[in-house]
Design an enzyme around this catalytic site. Structure first.
Site, short mmCIF file in Angstrom:
data_model
loop_
_atom_site.label_atom_id
_atom_site.label_comp_id
_atom_site.label_asym_id
_atom_site.label_seq_id
_atom_site.Cartn_x
_atom_site.Cartn_y
_atom_site.Cartn_z
N GLY A 165 9.61 -77.77 81.74
CA GLY A 165 8.60 -76.90 81.13
C GLY A 165 8.32 -75.68 81.97
N ASP A 198 4.45 -73.91 93.22
CA ASP A 198 3.23 -73.11 93.39
C ASP A 198 2.97 -72.17 92.22
OD1 ASP A 198 5.21 -71.27 93.72
OD2 ASP A 198 4.66 -70.69 95.77
N LYS A 221 6.53 -64.36 84.34
CA LYS A 221 7.16 -65.36 85.22
C LYS A 221 6.63 -65.12 86.63
CE LYS A 221 11.73 -67.08 86.63
NZ LYS A 221 13.18 -66.98 86.36
N GLY A 255 6.83 -74.01 84.46
CA GLY A 255 6.05 -74.34 85.65
C GLY A 255 5.44 -73.11 86.31
N ASP A 262 18.39 -76.55 80.60
CA ASP A 262 17.14 -75.81 80.41
C ASP A 262 17.35 -74.32 80.60
OD1 ASP A 262 17.52 -77.06 83.06
OD2 ASP A 262 15.89 -75.74 83.67
N ASN A 263 18.52 -73.92 81.08
CA ASN A 263 18.82 -72.50 81.27
C ASN A 263 19.84 -72.03 80.24
OD1 ASN A 263 17.06 -72.36 83.42
ND2 ASN A 263 18.64 -72.70 84.95
N ASP A 297 17.40 -66.76 82.94
CA ASP A 297 17.11 -67.33 84.26
C ASP A 297 18.14 -66.96 85.32
OD1 ASP A 297 14.75 -68.30 83.40
OD2 ASP A 297 15.22 -70.42 83.61
P1 AMP Z 1 14.62 -72.73 87.33
O1 AMP Z 1 15.36 -73.31 88.51
O2 AMP Z 1 13.97 -71.42 87.62
O3 AMP Z 1 15.44 -72.69 86.10
O4 AMP Z 1 13.40 -73.72 87.07
C1 AMP Z 1 13.55 -75.09 86.84
C2 AMP Z 1 12.17 -75.71 86.65
O5 AMP Z 1 11.40 -75.59 87.83
C3 AMP Z 1 11.35 -75.09 85.55
O6 AMP Z 1 10.58 -76.09 84.96
C4 AMP Z 1 10.48 -74.11 86.29
O7 AMP Z 1 9.30 -73.80 85.60
C5 AMP Z 1 10.19 -74.88 87.56
N1 AMP Z 1 9.87 -74.01 88.70
C6 AMP Z 1 10.72 -73.20 89.39
N2 AMP Z 1 10.07 -72.56 90.38
C7 AMP Z 1 8.77 -72.94 90.31
C8 AMP Z 1 7.58 -72.63 91.06
N3 AMP Z 1 7.61 -71.79 92.10
N4 AMP Z 1 6.44 -73.25 90.69
C9 AMP Z 1 6.41 -74.11 89.67
N5 AMP Z 1 7.46 -74.45 88.94
C10 AMP Z 1 8.64 -73.88 89.24
MG MG Z 2 15.12 -72.19 84.30
#
Ligand code: AMP
Ligand code: MG
Length: 485
Positions: A90, A125, A113, A92, A252-253, A262
């Site tokens: 989700g 965070d 974002k 985050g 998810d990407n 992403d």
């Molecule tokens: P990503 O690697 O950017 O595709 O993210 C994978 C998952 O990790 C997604 O659910 C993002 O929302 C969550 N996520 C990545 N970085 C953060 C962060 N700094 N704080 C909270 N959630 C994160």
């Molecule tokens: Mg992602």
């Protein structure tokens, strides 16, 4: 538009039509918002007055003040990350502000974002640092200029926050525009919970948004799946043509719209090597350059699994229907790739042997260290028989010189001009991106602006500073990208 009308004409259907697929969430209030860059051209495309937007961008795109009509939500999704399933990921650190209808009539999502914690933040965070935010800005604009479907940056805003990664870093929020944020992982979230009703609502919504023709097909959900397959095959073929390595092709990407999404540890390959991988966390090379088409098929199989109950009430029949599609993907991808290579090679019409011709060029490039981008750019010179710029890219050009006459026999009359419209002179080379991000993190936006100007005009031949067209100087340590984004 008069000053009393809303700055952004939000028209939000996801929140209205898909209850139970998101959580309403306000962005964190940034302590000291400061606009880094606004994408005025994209604002105009979205029907937003860029001058009015510029006045308010720091406040609304940092989360300090919400624009009228925005209804921020964190979207639920799951995903296979490096092959392992996480039933709950989700948004985050992202929030969908809402949707607008752009000047071509297309519905586009506007999201933040790096805008703070959400119920999906898990251990994170909720924040983002200036470097990764501007990286996503740069690479998205480059991909757009290179003709690859992509999410794009509307703005980058410094928050005044400190974000703790390996070191304390200045925080930022990226405002990102997408055809939609519906991911393979969005379907997986509900399928994993056995919530077929929501999978169906989501599929109907996706059809209305991305495959309206599918609604009247004999089997709308198969037609939707076919549409996603076609878009994703074209997308990955486009990446391969550019030497682009996404780095985290988790489910998810991967979007249903067919846009790249992403940009984290992504990078462009320089010397051609099929196993190229840049991401420090991709230890096994799962998402290496040459694996991307295989991962495409793997991810689409995960999407098919979520749609099985919609394909047919009879499970055996549904699986057969899905398998028919899945076994055809390799051929569909290959056809999309051969089309990309035909354009890159300036070929005339189509010939059954074109795929083999392209394969044999790659074979001639293997082990030669020839820069991917420069090879195709300089092949354009070789259309007239001049190999003086091309051959020196190869350690040993024997195989190339055997290949060239076969290719020259297939050239379109205007091949050189066509190739120079297809093969960029400039890509966002890794060392230049890194230089720009390091400088921006220290407060100097000049290298970022220079690079952005170059990569948004990637096919021009005349005005280039050579620095932007050449690979990293020999002797630089191998490029590594980190997921601490
Ligand atoms: P990503 O690697 O950017 O595709 O993210 C994978 C998952 O990790 C997604 O659910 C993002 O929302 C969550 N996520 C990545 N970085 C953060 C962060 N700094 N704080 C909270 N959630 C994160
Ligand atoms: Mg992602």
């Amino acid at each position: 538009m008069d000053a009393a009308s809303p700055l952004i004409a939000f028209n939000n259907t996801y929140a209205r039509d898909l209850p139970g697929t998101f959580i309403a969430q306000s962005p964190a209030k940034a302590p000291a918002p400061r606009l880094l860059r606004l994408n005025r051209a994209l604002a105009i495309e979205l029907g937003i007055d860029p001058d009015r937007l510029e006045q308010q961008a720091a406040m609304i795109f940092s989360g300090a003040a919400l624009p009228e009509g925005a209804a921020p939500i964190a979207q639920a999704y799951a995903g296979h990350q490096f092959g392992g399933f996480s039933p709950q990921l989700g948004d985050g650190r992202a929030l969908l502000l809402g949707e607008v209808i752009d000047s071509t009539g297309q519905r586009r999502d506007i999201a933040l974002k790096g805008s703070g914690l959400t119920p999906f933040s898990r251990g994170g965070d909720g924040k983002a640092a200036i470097g990764p935010v501007l990286r996503e800005y740069l690479i998205g604009e480059a991909m757009h200029a290179l003709g690859v479907p992509t999410t794009r940056a509307l703005a980058a805003v410094a928050t005044g926050d400190v974000v703790y990664r390996e070191a304390p870093l200045p925080g930022a929020v990226l405002t990102r525009v997408a055809a939609s944020y519906i991911r393979v992982g969005t379907f997986q979230f509900f399928a994993a919970r056995g919530d077929t009703a929501r999978v169906k609502t989501l599929a109907d919504y996706t059809i209305a948004r991305h495959d309206p023709g599918a609604a009247s097909a004999a089997n709308p959900y198969l037609a939707l799946f076919d549409g996603v397959i076609a878009r994703q095959c074209r997308l990955i073929a486009g990446w391969m043509g550019l030497g682009f390595i996404h780095g985290v092709m988790n489910t998810d990407n991967m979007t249903l719209s067919g846009e790249t999404i992403d940009y984290g540890p992504c990078a462009f390959m320089e010397g051609y090597a099929p196993g190229t991988v840049f991401s420090s966390i991709d230890q096994t090379g799962r998402y290496a350059y040459a694996n991307q088409p295989l991962i495409l098929g793997w991810n689409l199989a995960r999407l098919a699994e979520t749609l099985l109950p919609l394909f047919d009430a009879d499970e055996t029949r549904a699986v057969d229907l899905a398998n028919d599609r899945l076994t055809a993907i390799a051929g569909q991808y290959r056809a999309a790739w051969v089309d990309v290579m035909r354009a890159k090679l300036g070929l005339d019409g189509t010939d059954d042997a074109d795929g083999a011709l392209a394969d044999d060029l790659l074979a001639a490039m293997t082990g030669q260290g020839a820069d991917w981008t420069l090879t195709f750019r300089r092949l354009a010179d070789a259309t007239m028989g001049d190999t003086a710029t091309l051959a020196p890219l190869f350690k040993d050009s024997t195989a190339l010189k055997i290949w060239l006459p076969r290719w020259q026999a297939r050239l379109a009359p205007d091949a050189q001009a066509r190739m120079n419209r297809t093969n960029p002179a400039v890509i966002p080379r890794n060392h230049l991106v890194e230089d720009a991000l390091v400088a921006a993190t220290e407060g100097d936006m000049v290298p970022f602006d220079r690079l952005l100007a170059e990569i948004t005009d990637p096919f021009a031949e005349t005005h280039f500073n050579e620095r932007y067209t050449l690979p990293a100087p020999q002797g630089l340590a191998p490029y590594v990208t980190y997921c601490g984004t």
